[in-house]
Design a protein around this motif. Structure first.
Motif: not given
Length: 124
Positions: A32-61
């Motif tokens: 219905g509306y035109p859309q803006l495709r927004l992509t961002a490249l964000v600097a982040c610390g290694t620990r932040s990425v590791i924490a996000a991956v650990r927090r979102n792992r599949d609990p079974r596998t």
């Protein structure tokens, strides 16, 4: 380390926007509306990425699945209670009164910071 994030944002449906932004093609036509495709490249610390991956792992596998991680992030982000403006009628009235006087959000925010030394009225 960097992370890439993106979103599609609808923009007002006016001739000027249609010359710059396209409508997304869907299975049953176009959006219905035109859309803006927004992509961002964000600097982040290694620990932040590791924490996000650990927090979102599949609990079974223990595997990381990005779509599952996104669903879990949306659930965590949902507010369980009303925001500060909804909970405080005085704050809501203050903001509405100044919006009616055509104050900008920045002006209202500054006024709240200096409003009689009352810290709890600030919405942030």
């Amino acid at each position: 380390m960097v992370a890439i994030d993106g979103a599609l944002l609808p923009v007002p449906d006016c001739p000027a926007n249609l010359t710059v932004f396209t409508r997304q093609r869907l299975g049953n036509g176009t959006s219905g509306y035109p859309q803006l495709r927004l992509t961002a490249l964000v600097a982040c610390g290694t620990r932040s990425v590791i924490a996000a991956v650990r927090r979102n792992r599949d609990p079974r596998t223990g595997a990381y699945h990005p779509f599952h991680a996104q669903r879990r992030a949306v659930v965590r982000r949902a507010r369980a209670k009303d925001g500060k403006i909804q909970r405080d009628p005085e704050l809501k009235q203050f903001i509405q009164r100044h919006l009616d006087q055509r104050w900008s959000p920045e002006q209202i925010s500054q006024a709240l910071r200096t409003c009689g030394g009352r810290k709890s009225i600030h919405p942030c």
